[in-house]
Design an enzyme around this catalytic site. Structure first.
Site, PDB file in Angstrom:
ATOM      1  N   ASN A  36       0.533  -1.254  -0.204  1.00  5.93           N
ATOM      2  CA  ASN A  36      -0.215   0.341   0.067  1.00  5.93           C
ATOM      3  C   ASN A  36       0.974   1.367  -0.272  1.00  5.93           C
ATOM      4  O   ASN A  36       0.219   2.063  -0.006  1.00  5.93           O
ATOM      5  CB  ASN A  36      -0.851   0.361   1.225  1.00  5.93           C
ATOM      6  CG  ASN A  36      -1.935  -1.524   1.208  1.00  5.93           C
ATOM      7  OD1 ASN A  36      -1.815  -1.756   0.373  1.00  5.93           O
ATOM      8  ND2 ASN A  36      -1.894  -1.927   2.614  1.00  5.93           N
ATOM      9  N   HIS A 122     -13.720  -2.162   7.855  1.00  5.12           N
ATOM     10  CA  HIS A 122     -12.177  -2.757   7.992  1.00  5.12           C
ATOM     11  C   HIS A 122     -13.033  -3.826   9.737  1.00  5.12           C
ATOM     12  O   HIS A 122     -13.032  -3.280  10.941  1.00  5.12           O
ATOM     13  CB  HIS A 122     -12.131  -1.862   8.562  1.00  5.12           C
ATOM     14  CG  HIS A 122      -9.891  -2.181   8.416  1.00  5.12           C
ATOM     15  ND1 HIS A 122      -9.232  -2.959   9.893  1.00  5.12           N
ATOM     16  CD2 HIS A 122      -9.572  -3.014   7.226  1.00  5.12           C
ATOM     17  CE1 HIS A 122      -8.183  -3.597   9.349  1.00  5.12           C
ATOM     18  NE2 HIS A 122      -7.813  -3.662   8.193  1.00  5.12           N
ATOM     19  N   GLU A 161     -15.622   4.260   5.528  1.00  4.84           N
ATOM     20  CA  GLU A 161     -14.184   3.955   5.023  1.00  4.84           C
ATOM     21  C   GLU A 161     -14.722   4.873   3.429  1.00  4.84           C
ATOM     22  O   GLU A 161     -15.528   4.788   3.219  1.00  4.84           O
ATOM     23  CB  GLU A 161     -13.518   2.684   4.681  1.00  4.84           C
ATOM     24  CG  GLU A 161     -13.358   1.359   5.624  1.00  4.84           C
ATOM     25  CD  GLU A 161     -12.676   0.257   5.411  1.00  4.84           C
ATOM     26  OE1 GLU A 161     -12.331  -0.125   4.116  1.00  4.84           O
ATOM     27  OE2 GLU A 161     -12.719  -1.006   5.896  1.00  4.84           O
ATOM     28  N   SER A 165     -11.151  -0.291   1.503  1.00  5.40           N
ATOM     29  CA  SER A 165      -9.487  -1.590   1.506  1.00  5.40           C
ATOM     30  C   SER A 165      -9.209  -2.744   0.516  1.00  5.40           C
ATOM     31  O   SER A 165      -8.374  -3.362  -0.311  1.00  5.40           O
ATOM     32  CB  SER A 165      -8.795  -1.915   2.749  1.00  5.40           C
ATOM     33  OG  SER A 165      -9.872  -2.831   2.856  1.00  5.40           O
ATOM     34  N   ASP A 186     -12.804   6.205   8.399  1.00  5.10           N
ATOM     35  CA  ASP A 186     -11.408   5.449   8.135  1.00  5.10           C
ATOM     36  C   ASP A 186     -11.116   6.214   6.843  1.00  5.10           C
ATOM     37  O   ASP A 186     -11.198   5.145   5.985  1.00  5.10           O
ATOM     38  CB  ASP A 186     -11.515   4.388   8.388  1.00  5.10           C
ATOM     39  CG  ASP A 186     -10.513   3.547   8.509  1.00  5.10           C
ATOM     40  OD1 ASP A 186      -9.624   4.109   8.092  1.00  5.10           O
ATOM     41  OD2 ASP A 186     -10.800   2.688   8.627  1.00  5.10           O
ATOM     42  N   HIS A 189      -6.879   4.340   3.503  1.00  2.00           N
ATOM     43  CA  HIS A 189      -6.071   4.564   1.776  1.00  2.00           C
ATOM     44  C   HIS A 189      -6.929   5.504   1.104  1.00  2.00           C
ATOM     45  O   HIS A 189      -6.286   5.752   0.220  1.00  2.00           O
ATOM     46  CB  HIS A 189      -7.333   3.297   1.495  1.00  2.00           C
ATOM     47  CG  HIS A 189      -6.646   1.877   2.085  1.00  2.00           C
ATOM     48  ND1 HIS A 189      -5.935   1.119   1.580  1.00  2.00           N
ATOM     49  CD2 HIS A 189      -6.849   1.071   2.947  1.00  2.00           C
ATOM     50  CE1 HIS A 189      -6.050   0.252   2.332  1.00  2.00           C
ATOM     51  NE2 HIS A 189      -6.801  -0.232   3.024  1.00  2.00           N
ATOM     52  N   LYS A 219       0.235   3.321   4.761  1.00  2.00           N
ATOM     53  CA  LYS A 219      -0.337   3.209   3.482  1.00  2.00           C
ATOM     54  C   LYS A 219       0.278   4.318   2.670  1.00  2.00           C
ATOM     55  O   LYS A 219       1.599   4.580   2.573  1.00  2.00           O
ATOM     56  CB  LYS A 219      -1.705   2.840   3.574  1.00  2.00           C
ATOM     57  CG  LYS A 219      -2.373   1.720   4.326  1.00  2.00           C
ATOM     58  CD  LYS A 219      -3.679   2.247   4.563  1.00  2.00           C
ATOM     59  CE  LYS A 219      -3.920   1.081   5.746  1.00  2.00           C
ATOM     60  NZ  LYS A 219      -2.954  -0.258   5.784  1.00  2.00           N
TER      61      LYS A 219
HETATM   62  C1  LIG Z   1      -9.503   0.570   6.223  1.00  2.00           C
HETATM   63  C2  LIG Z   1      -8.615   0.392   7.093  1.00  2.00           C
HETATM   64  N1  LIG Z   1      -8.585   0.241   8.295  1.00  2.00           N
HETATM   65  C3  LIG Z   1      -7.668   0.499   8.786  1.00  2.00           C
HETATM   66  C4  LIG Z   1      -6.567  -0.615   8.547  1.00  2.00           C
HETATM   67  C5  LIG Z   1      -5.217  -1.054   9.954  1.00  2.00           C
HETATM   68  O1  LIG Z   1      -4.528  -0.063   9.712  1.00  2.00           O
HETATM   69  P1  LIG Z   1      -2.419  -0.690  10.533  1.00  2.00           P
HETATM   70  O2  LIG Z   1      -2.944  -0.941   8.984  1.00  2.00           O
HETATM   71  O3  LIG Z   1      -2.261   0.842  10.514  1.00  2.00           O
HETATM   72  O4  LIG Z   1      -3.380  -1.313  11.618  1.00  2.00           O
HETATM   73  C6  LIG Z   1      -6.457  -0.986   7.659  1.00  2.00           C
HETATM   74  C7  LIG Z   1      -5.077  -2.271   7.326  1.00  2.00           C
HETATM   75  O5  LIG Z   1      -5.609  -2.676   6.213  1.00  2.00           O
HETATM   76  C8  LIG Z   1      -7.285  -0.478   6.781  1.00  2.00           C
HETATM   77  O6  LIG Z   1      -7.231  -1.265   5.485  1.00  2.00           O
END
Ligand SMILES: Cc1ncc(COP(=O)(O)O)c(C=O)c1O
Length: 376
Positions: A36, A122, A161, A165, A186, A189, A219
């Site tokens: 990412n 997520h 989100e 993701s 969130d 991405h 990311k």
């Molecule tokens: C939408 C989303 N939120 C949160 C996370 C978690 O983030 P981190 O990789 O910093 O733990 C991810 C990672 O996969 C994600 O894709």
């Protein structure tokens, strides 16, 4: 161990379902289409230099949780920098986005009468809310369904989100912002890559429209860690109630310096040029796919998906691509819904046209070999 036979039988079950997971070591000889690091900042000279200098000055660890003694000048600087950059009052730093989402959900859920989340949210958000009873999921990106699930004249929290993701599609954020609910986005991405200035959801929504944002540093920013961004009152509350923040070692100061350097790059003309290059490369990849009948999704984010359907078939695609020196994500249920196993191909600003051409050739050859194997 008493539970050995139970563990083995659970693992056998996963093997039979083609859902058994193992670690695959990244090979430097493989072209990387599975991470990412959308802008290539993990290898950017300024980000690497900030990390290295930070280690010289502050060492490799913060040595303690933030409220004890782990909070240092680079953490304070990053916090202010993020708040200013994103047009919010304050930010709270976490070691990962997973930790941030999970514990902030746990800390805030009791304040609301109803919490609604997108069906594809997520795992960290789901894990934060799953032990409560007052939450529901709405159909993916379905504003009408979300509105129906909210309680009239009660405190509602709506969670989505910005960019999903595993699909790479975007949420209708401005529509969600109009509903009678506090909106938590969130932006894992989106940050760094979405918007003219790379400010992601914050570029689209004011603090009133989206009082709560998660941004992650691992990311588009090329480092590691995360922040929750919002009002001073919210951050004050979370400083006192977010358990992973209170009871976990603060990120190393050097890491905070590296994130600050990454934000500087993202916000600079160089960041704009990297985003332009990323978008041009995505466009080129999509055009090539269209030309060769490779059925990728409709979205224009760096996350591109090729849905294969069957779990075993998705694994076969992944293995075959490896033999062509290409590494991309193979995503199976339960991470994605049953029957929608897929290749998750991530495009980066650092990919050259020649690398995309290689990827396309490998995808075409893989399609042929997998289809041939199916016929035999
Ligand atoms: C939408 C989303 N939120 C949160 C996370 C978690 O983030 P981190 O990789 O910093 O733990 C991810 C990672 O996969 C994600 O894709």
């Amino acid at each position: 161990m008493h539970i050995a036979s139970q563990l083995s039988s659970q693992l056998d079950q996963l093997r039979q379902q083609h859902r058994y997971r193992t670690l695959t070591q990244r090979q430097s000889s493989h072209e990387q289409f599975g991470n990412n690091d959308y802008l290539g900042l993990s290898l950017h000279p300024k980000v690497k230099a900030a990390y290295a200098e930070g280690i010289q000055q502050f060492g490799t660890s913060s040595g303690a949780s933030p409220l004890v003694s782990g909070y240092q000048a680079p953490h304070a600087y990053l916090r202010e920098q993020l708040a200013m950059w994103l047009g919010r009052e304050d930010a709270l730093l976490f070691s990962s986005g997973f930790a941030a989402n999970q514990c902030v959900m746990q800390a805030l859920a009791p304040m609301y009468q109803r919490i609604v989340l997108d069906k594809l949210s997520h795992a960290s958000l789901i894990d934060g809310v799953r032990h409560f009873e007052h939450w529901k999921r709405f159909r993916h990106n379905d504003v009408t369904h979300a509105a129906q699930l909210l309680l009239p004249n009660e405190a509602n929290l709506l969670v989505t989100e910005s960019v999903f993701s595993m699909d790479g599609d975007s949420a209708p954020l401005t529509d969600f912002a109009q509903l009678q609910a506090d909106l938590w986005v969130d932006d894992a991405h989106g940050i760094g890559v979405v918007g003219n200035n790379g400010r992601g959801a914050a570029e689209q929504l004011s603090v009133t429209q989206a009082p709560l944002l998660t941004i992650t540093f691992g990311k588009g920013l090329g480092v590691m860690g995360a922040a929750i961004v919002g009002s001073s009152l919210l951050i004050d509350y979370l400083t006192n109630h977010a358990r992973e923040f209170i009871y976990s070692t603060a990120m190393p100061a050097a890491q905070a310096l590296a994130v600050s350097a990454a934000v500087d790059v993202v916000a600079s003309p160089e960041g704009a040029a990297l985003r332009q290059r990323l978008n041009d490369t995505i466009h080129y990849f999509r055009e090539c796919c269209r030309e060769h009948g490779l059925k990728i999704g409709d979205d224009h984010h760096a996350i591109q998906t090729l849905i294969v359907g069957d779990d075993a078939k998705a694994m076969a695609w992944g293995h075959a691509l490896m033999t062509h020196g290409i590494h991309c994500g193979v995503i199976r249920p339960p991470t994605v819904p049953n029957g929608s196993a897929r290749l998750r191909i991530t495009i980066a600003a650092t990919h050259s046209k020649a690398q995309i051409d290689n990827l396309i050739a490998a995808l075409i050859a893989t399609r042929e070999s997998v289809e041939r194997a199916e016929l035999t």
